[in-house]
Design an enzyme around this catalytic site. Sequence first.
Site, PDB file in Angstrom:
ATOM      1  CB  CYS A   1      44.036  17.218  59.499  1.00 12.20           C
ATOM      2  SG  CYS A   1      44.414  15.517  59.099  1.00 12.20           S
TER       3      CYS A   1
ATOM      4  CD  GLU B   1      49.883  45.608  36.698  1.00  9.84           C
ATOM      5  OE1 GLU B   1      50.968  46.192  36.793  1.00  9.84           O
ATOM      6  OE2 GLU B   1      49.090  45.496  37.658  1.00  9.84           O
TER       7      GLU B   1
ATOM      8  NE  ARG C   1      40.078  31.671  43.196  1.00 11.10           N
ATOM      9  CZ  ARG C   1      38.785  31.765  43.031  1.00 11.10           C
ATOM     10  NH1 ARG C   1      38.075  30.690  42.772  1.00 11.10           N
ATOM     11  NH2 ARG C   1      38.175  32.926  43.107  1.00 11.10           N
TER      12      ARG C   1
ATOM     13  N   GLY D   1      45.321  38.750  35.021  1.00 11.69           N
ATOM     14  CA  GLY D   1      45.804  37.413  35.374  1.00 11.69           C
ATOM     15  C   GLY D   1      44.667  36.419  35.205  1.00 11.69           C
ATOM     16  NE  ARG D   2      39.893  36.470  39.559  1.00  9.65           N
ATOM     17  CZ  ARG D   2      40.059  35.843  40.725  1.00  9.65           C
ATOM     18  NH1 ARG D   2      39.674  34.590  40.844  1.00  9.65           N
ATOM     19  NH2 ARG D   2      40.561  36.469  41.763  1.00  9.65           N
TER      20      ARG D   2
HETATM   21  C1  LIG Z   1      46.773  40.321  41.389  1.00  9.76           C
HETATM   22  C2  LIG Z   1      47.083  41.522  40.604  1.00  9.76           C
HETATM   23  C3  LIG Z   1      46.755  41.577  39.255  1.00  9.76           C
HETATM   24  C4  LIG Z   1      45.993  40.483  38.546  1.00  9.76           C
HETATM   25  O1  LIG Z   1      44.686  40.407  39.013  1.00  9.76           O
HETATM   26  P1  LIG Z   1      43.618  39.472  38.273  1.00  9.76           P
HETATM   27  O2  LIG Z   1      42.377  39.633  39.058  1.00  9.76           O
HETATM   28  O3  LIG Z   1      44.154  38.101  38.321  1.00  9.76           O
HETATM   29  O4  LIG Z   1      43.487  39.982  36.881  1.00  9.76           O
HETATM   30  C5  LIG Z   1      47.140  42.687  38.549  1.00  9.76           C
HETATM   31  N1  LIG Z   1      47.800  43.710  39.135  1.00  9.76           N
HETATM   32  C6  LIG Z   1      48.106  43.689  40.442  1.00  9.76           C
HETATM   33  C7  LIG Z   1      48.839  44.839  41.024  1.00  9.76           C
HETATM   34  C8  LIG Z   1      47.760  42.609  41.214  1.00  9.76           C
HETATM   35  O5  LIG Z   1      48.052  42.609  42.506  1.00  9.76           O
END
Ligand SMILES: *Cc1c(COP(=O)(O)O)cnc(C)c1O
Length: 413
Positions: free
Chosen positions: A341, A272, A311, A274-275
């Site tokens: 602010c 999974e 961030r 994302g980043r």
């Molecule tokens: C946030 C999250 C991801 C993605 O994390 P990244 O660091 O963006 O790759 C994957 N799985 C779960 C369960 C998450 O909470």
Amino acid sequence: MVFNSSIRVVDTRLMIDDLPVDAIARELETPLYLYSLKRIQENYRRLKAAFESVGARIHYSAKANSNAAILRTLVDEGAGIDAVSGGEIARALHAGAAAQDIVFAGVGKTAAEIASAVERGVGWFNVENELELQYINEAASSIGREKAQVALRFNPEVSANTHPHISTGHGGAKFGLTAGAIGDALEQSERFPCLSVCGIHVHIGSQLADSAATVQALAKTKQLIIPYPEIHTINLGGGFPVAYRHDQPIPSLENLVNRIAPHLHGYQVLLEPGRAIVADAGILVATVLYVKELAGKTFYIVDASMTELIRPALYGAQHEIVPLVQSNDERVLAQVVGPVCESTDVLAIDREMARLQVGDQVAIMTAGAYGMAMASNYNSRARPAEAVVAVAGDSWSLSRRRETIEDLLRLEA
Ligand SMILES: *Cc1c(COP(=O)(O)O)cnc(C)c1O
């Protein structure tokens, strides 16, 4: 200065694929998010190739950036989607994802979200509470759905050696189930005839630079599931690290795969990320509104803030800041701050960077992940527009228009 295959400074101009960023910014106003779909596609393909040997199936974690053009690009590439809310499931389906290619994760899914996900035929439920099993089973039973696939999220009590705010797998974190609770759930799984509890999920955090923690978490996971042959799938979550400085080395994925592959033999593997797919494909463009000297320090007050990119305020994250067009070679030690602010509305502290003037434009780099996805309307600021450069690299389009004050007022009586 080269950030990656899509984003680099050529002579004095910051380029995104074949296009100068300043030309796009001139047409769209700032603050503005800009993404390279080509780089996103490339990041996805690189991850897929690195994990090819373990046959991993990638579900893009939509929470990092749920822009529709990005989701469509990844769905077209064959990615599944990891969704953490009913809203993200709706976005994934809207982008063309098949329901069975969606993983529904999250520490606090409501019964209504679960029922809706079951009805839509969502492929996997990552479960973090015993009561969820009952909810999913009831929802499946009420519509005659058989065998909704469940992965139990294991909290392996491993420290991820990352920022505490993005660490999720240590003891005392709110995420996952203990080994004992997972054992109990597996022993009792026949109480839930409409479920197939056949997966284990482990995600110990984000920006994981140290593969040792991942290997340790996986080893603990294996130990836990070996007595249960019905578990045929291991979901390793995301967390793959990204360079936030253009010259920062990041650990090789191949190395990580080599270390974890022996533990994954015989299992279906899900990921999974994302980043690692979107972070370095995105920039946040801002304009310098004011320059002032205070207490011997130079402040650049720009039109982007913590409402566009939280961030730095939330995690102390450091994003490089680069002028769209470098007009001189002078370097200064600067504070780059937004108009909000709040004292934490600081984008860079004591940063050595190019000297800027009022009206100059800059890009806040590596802003594609957890940028727009976390944007807010604090101070009644309208959220920015998002534009994408097409996969071909030679044209851009507006993906999401800038919000207006009318958008914000519409919901109020
Ligand atoms: C946030 C999250 C991801 C993605 O994390 P990244 O660091 O963006 O790759 C994957 N799985 C779960 C369960 C998450 O909470």
